[in-house]
Design a protein around this motif. Structure first.
Motif, PDB file in Angstrom:
ATOM      1  N   TYR A 173      -2.773  10.284   5.398  1.00 35.15           N
ATOM      2  CA  TYR A 173      -2.626  10.316   3.938  1.00 35.15           C
ATOM      3  C   TYR A 173      -3.954  10.587   3.243  1.00 35.15           C
ATOM      4  O   TYR A 173      -4.066  11.481   2.385  1.00 35.15           O
ATOM      5  CB  TYR A 173      -2.032   8.989   3.454  1.00 35.15           C
ATOM      6  N   GLN A 192       0.847  -1.199   0.000  1.00 31.09           N
ATOM      7  CA  GLN A 192       0.000   0.000   0.000  1.00 31.09           C
ATOM      8  C   GLN A 192       0.884   1.251   0.000  1.00 31.09           C
ATOM      9  O   GLN A 192       2.056   1.198   0.355  1.00 31.09           O
ATOM     10  CB  GLN A 192      -0.905  -0.001   1.234  1.00 31.09           C
ATOM     11  N   TYR A 193       0.314   2.373  -0.369  1.00 32.43           N
ATOM     12  CA  TYR A 193       1.106   3.603  -0.470  1.00 32.43           C
ATOM     13  C   TYR A 193       1.769   3.957   0.856  1.00 32.43           C
ATOM     14  O   TYR A 193       2.912   4.400   0.887  1.00 32.43           O
ATOM     15  CB  TYR A 193       0.228   4.771  -0.945  1.00 32.43           C
ATOM     16  N   THR A 194       1.062   3.743   1.962  1.00 32.05           N
ATOM     17  CA  THR A 194       1.632   4.022   3.283  1.00 32.05           C
ATOM     18  C   THR A 194       2.269   2.770   3.886  1.00 32.05           C
ATOM     19  O   THR A 194       2.592   2.737   5.070  1.00 32.05           O
ATOM     20  CB  THR A 194       0.565   4.574   4.250  1.00 32.05           C
TER      21      THR A 194
END
Length: 400
Positions: free
Chosen positions: A86, A46-48
């Motif tokens: 985010y 995932q992006y984070t």
């Protein structure tokens, strides 16, 4: 209080295109090692770098315009903080996150990088949560609980939907438990799709909150764990009530188990896992007989581990595998002594990494010295061969 499969399906539709549909891949090498058929859901992509985005986003997308203006508040050791920060930033919603003292710096830095206001308060999650609620009430904001929230756990449940679409042969899911949001959402979804599937939870020995609630026992909770993402003293009331009927068993594992699994992900899968993220694999490696021959789905739920800690874990694993061995030698304090030992080690193909000697140890003769020689070896047999060669010199030897 109710979360249904329809709620989780709605969450999946709501967050689609805003979070990564991460791969769920079969691991041939880890399967061979554990004798189970392991499928890994790579939520660390995932992006984070963690699954928490799913639940946080599902909650944020259901806020009214007035609630969005007032902002959101949360307490988190890091992954919920980053996921909430985010997506709040993406949606233009102010976010304030309270983090416990001792939270890894990488998680603090990333949370601030996503535009959230970070407040460091509390020795652990519970104290941080109490402070966050006070701040939220004073500001008239919306508190977004990291697990004990129906919208949040519904978002986490979308992982199970994806896993069973990507690997329909799965007959067991192993899920880390902290506050219980992940296992509650995944259990509801998985048992609806495939009622005979087994749901196995994993807890850190220092924080057996789900086990304590299930057995109605005051099990002690607390301590410094490498799995800080699941270091929760009390499982959520909502999450426990929803998850308990569906969870077939809960395994409690030790710190060394987490370390071995983190190292296995790095060395074998060439991917990074934080402590909580490695919990599923740790359980299989600790109890291989429980899962032999089964199609097992693991959730690699995060990779936000401090690099210094990761380096330490990998080195400690080398020590466990006898690929990094310290030989302690009691010898003469005279010229050429160290050279002799180095020659013996080199003749056996060992690589000296570090040398330390101590002349002030009182159980060592005044004319003697204690040498600690750290050597890189090929494994236990090679380490033993080197030790025997060193003993043949006539000096006292101890291996660490």
């Amino acid at each position: 209080m109710s979360v249904t499969f329809a709620d989780i399906e709605a969450a999946a539709a709501r967050i689609a295109g805003h979070v990564v549909r991460t791969p769920c891949a079969f691991s041939q090498r880890l399967s061979a090692i554990t004798r189970a058929k392991l499928w890994i859901k790579a939520e660390n992509q995932q992006y984070t770098s963690a699954f928490k985005e799913r639940g946080a986003l599902n909650k944020l997308l259901q806020l009214s315009e007035d609630e969005r203006r007032r902002g959101v508040f949360a307490a988190s050791a890091g992954n919920h903080a980053q996921g909430l920060a985010y997506h709040a930033q993406r949606l233009g919603i102010p976010a304030t996150i309270v983090m416990p003292q001792g939270t890894p710096f990488v998680k603090i830095q990333k949370t601030e990088g996503f535009g959230a206001t970070v407040v460091m308060e509390g020795k652990g999650y519970d104290e941080s949560s109490a402070h966050a609620i006070k701040l939220c009430e004073a500001a008239g904001g919306v508190y977004v609980h990291p697990f004990n929230d129906e919208a949040v756990l519904a978002g986490q449940g979308t992982i199970a939907i994806e896993m069973l679409e990507q690997a329909p042969e799965l007959d067991t899911l192993i899920v880390p438990i902290g506050g219980g949001g992940l296992i509650a959402g995944m259990a509801i979804a998985a048992k609806t799709i495939k009622p005979w599937i087994k749901i196995i939870g994993v807890e850190a020995a220092m924080f057996p909150s789900f086990t304590a609630r299930r057995r109605n026992l005051p099990l002690p909770a607390g301590g410094s764990t490498i799995a800080e993402g699941i270091a929760v003293r009390e499982v959520g009331d909502i999450t426990f009530a929803l998850a308990n009927p569906y969870v077939d068993d809960v395994l409690v594992i030790d710190e060394a188990d987490f370390e071995r699994a983190i190292a296995a992900y790095a060395n074998i899968e060439k991917t990074v896992a934080e402590g909580a993220g490695a919990a599923g694999l740790a359980a299989v490696m600790r109890y291989p007989e429980r899962f032999e021959g089964q199609n097992v789905g693991l959730v690699l739920c995060g990779r936000n581990i401090d690099l210094r800690l990761l380096a330490s874990v990998l080195q400690r694993e080398l020590v466990r595998e006898k690929r990094l061995v310290t030989y302690r030698i009691l010898g003469d304090d005279r010229p050429g002594m160290l050279s002799l030992m180095a020659d013996v080690i080199a003749s056996k193909g060992g690589n000296i990494v570090d040398v330390a000697h101590n002349r002030l140890v009182l159980d060592v003769p005044a004319k003697g010295a204690e040498f600690d020689i750290m050597v890189e070896t090929q494994g236990p047999r090679h380490a033993f061969e080197i030790s025997e060669a060193l003993r043949s010199t006539g000096y006292a030897l101890r291996m660490d």
